[in-house]
Design an enzyme around this catalytic site. Structure first.
Site, PDB file in Angstrom:
ATOM      1  N   HIS A 144      12.004  -3.825 -12.079  1.00 14.17           N
ATOM      2  CA  HIS A 144      12.361  -4.097 -13.486  1.00 14.17           C
ATOM      3  C   HIS A 144      13.148  -2.916 -14.081  1.00 14.17           C
ATOM      4  O   HIS A 144      12.741  -2.331 -15.083  1.00 14.17           O
ATOM      5  CB  HIS A 144      11.081  -4.380 -14.307  1.00 14.17           C
ATOM      6  CG  HIS A 144      11.366  -5.157 -15.576  1.00 14.17           C
ATOM      7  ND1 HIS A 144      10.553  -6.147 -16.065  1.00 14.17           N
ATOM      8  CD2 HIS A 144      12.380  -5.078 -16.470  1.00 14.17           C
ATOM      9  CE1 HIS A 144      11.041  -6.637 -17.188  1.00 14.17           C
ATOM     10  NE2 HIS A 144      12.162  -6.006 -17.457  1.00 14.17           N
TER      11      HIS A 144
ATOM     12  N   ARG B 189      13.493 -12.846 -16.400  1.00 13.55           N
ATOM     13  CA  ARG B 189      12.033 -12.822 -16.358  1.00 13.55           C
ATOM     14  C   ARG B 189      11.547 -13.575 -15.127  1.00 13.55           C
ATOM     15  O   ARG B 189      12.116 -14.607 -14.756  1.00 13.55           O
ATOM     16  CB  ARG B 189      11.445 -13.497 -17.602  1.00 13.55           C
ATOM     17  CG  ARG B 189      11.549 -12.684 -18.886  1.00 13.55           C
ATOM     18  CD  ARG B 189      10.690 -11.424 -18.856  1.00 13.55           C
ATOM     19  NE  ARG B 189      10.757 -10.679 -20.098  1.00 13.55           N
ATOM     20  CZ  ARG B 189      11.569  -9.638 -20.330  1.00 13.55           C
ATOM     21  NH1 ARG B 189      12.372  -9.205 -19.392  1.00 13.55           N
ATOM     22  NH2 ARG B 189      11.556  -9.013 -21.493  1.00 13.55           N
TER      23      ARG B 189
HETATM   24  C1  OXD Z   1      13.931  -6.252 -22.189  1.00 12.60           C
HETATM   25  C2  OXD Z   1      13.429  -5.723 -20.903  1.00 12.60           C
HETATM   26  O1  OXD Z   1      13.705  -7.435 -22.465  1.00 12.60           O
HETATM   27  O2  OXD Z   1      13.485  -4.494 -20.722  1.00 12.60           O
HETATM   28  O3  OXD Z   1      14.576  -5.505 -22.943  1.00 12.60           O
HETATM   29  O4  OXD Z   1      12.981  -6.478 -20.042  1.00 12.60           O
END
Ligand code: OXD
Length: 318
Positions: free
Chosen positions: A282, A234
């Site tokens: 992402h 993250r």
């Molecule tokens: C998850 C994401 O946490 O896709 O699965 O970021």
């Protein structure tokens, strides 16, 4: 039994609901499956919630849930989200997705990035763009065992990534809140010692109040000079300004970032054009619909039989 599915996107919700309906008989489960989006009426019939990033209103609208199945690995949108305060019931069991095809993708992503960096392929890409024939750079001649990979966070996904690097002959270190024994991986109990030895640092810890900006000026300074950072967890784990400073000062050689404080990464953000930063949107471990549905229904079937399930969120963790 009535299941209700919710995601931020109605088409995605419908797709997940259809996959659940189709798979239910394979798990001997009899259930109706509804779909819920922001603005729809409350549905007190719902026994189980399933989905990804549901609106905070999802929980008050479904007051009789026995559990929520999170169609992803991260739980920060539920547990570290001020908008959920007073909405997400404190005692609702939340069950996260464990691997379900994400581990392989994340491991491949990291190994691709490490090999690309280790062998200096970006140098050849930019040389080709200039039409230049450049010599091999001797400074690039590192063996896998000299390339120490530090995996921060040793949950299901971190363990998979660490094991794959170890299996490929890299020296692998691991650090986590709790000691974890993983074959081929040396667990380093002190964060400072772990960072000081990690030539490549891979972030795979959850985003919680205690991991916010875990990587900031003081901790980045502990990495060896010339280290490379990969963040597939993250964005909130990293102080982005401090990271840019560490790159600009030459302390870090590069960073490969798949996650950001703000997503989508805003136009004009420093990272887009930074010569030492690789940006991916992402995509390092997307949820694969079929394995995700199978895993969630497998766990639901166990819950219905009163059996324990793995992946239950520890809601007391800091
Ligand atoms: C998850 C994401 O946490 O896709 O699965 O970021």
């Amino acid at each position: 039994m009535h299941l209700v599915v919710s995601t931020p996107d109605a088409a995605e919700t419908a797709q997940m609901a259809a996959a659940l309906r189709a798979a239910l008989p394979r798990f001997d489960l009899q259930a109706t499956v509804g779909e819920w989006q922001e603005g729809l009426p409350a549905d007190p019939r719902a026994d189980y919630g399933i989905g990804w990033k549901p609106s905070p209103d999802f929980f008050p609208a479904h007051p009789n849930l026995k559990a929520f199945f999170n169609a992803g690995a991260g739980l920060d949108h539920l547990l570290n989200n001020p908008a959920m305060t007073g909405r997400l019931p404190g005692d609702l069991p939340i069950i996260r997705l464990e691997d379900a095809g994400m581990g392989q993708q994340m491991s491949d992503y990291c190994r691709h990035q490490v090999l690309d960096w280790m062998y200096g392929f970006s140098r050849y890409r930019s040389a080709q763009a200039r039409g230049a024939w450049v010599d091999w750079d001797e400074a690039q001649a590192l063996t896998r065992s000299q390339m120490t990979i530090g995996v921060l966070g040793l949950g299901v996904l971190g363990r998979r990534v660490a094991q794959d690097f170890a299996g490929d002959g890299f020296t692998v270190l691991g650090h986590a809140r709790q000691v974890r024994a993983i074959e081929g991986v040396r667990f380093v109990p002190r964060l400072g010692d772990f960072l000081a030895q990690s030539r490549v640092l891979i972030l795979l810890v959850p985003s919680t109040a205690s991991t916010h900006h875990l990587l900031r000026a003081e901790t980045l300074a502990l990495l060896p000079r010339g280290a490379f950072l990969i963040n597939i967890a993250r964005g909130a784990l990293v102080n982005e300004g401090d990271l840019v400073a560490a790159l600009d000062q030459g302390h870090l050689a590069g960073a490969c970032l798949d996650v950001f404080g703000q997503e989508p990464l805003p136009p004009g953000h420093r990272f887009w054009q930074h010569p030492k930063v690789r940006v991916t949107p992402h995509i390092s471990g997307p949820t694969l619909l079929q394995p995700a549905v199978e895993q969630m229904l497998g766990k639901l079937a166990r819950l219905r039989q009163g059996l324990p399930v793995s992946g239950l969120a520890d809601r007391s963790a800091p």
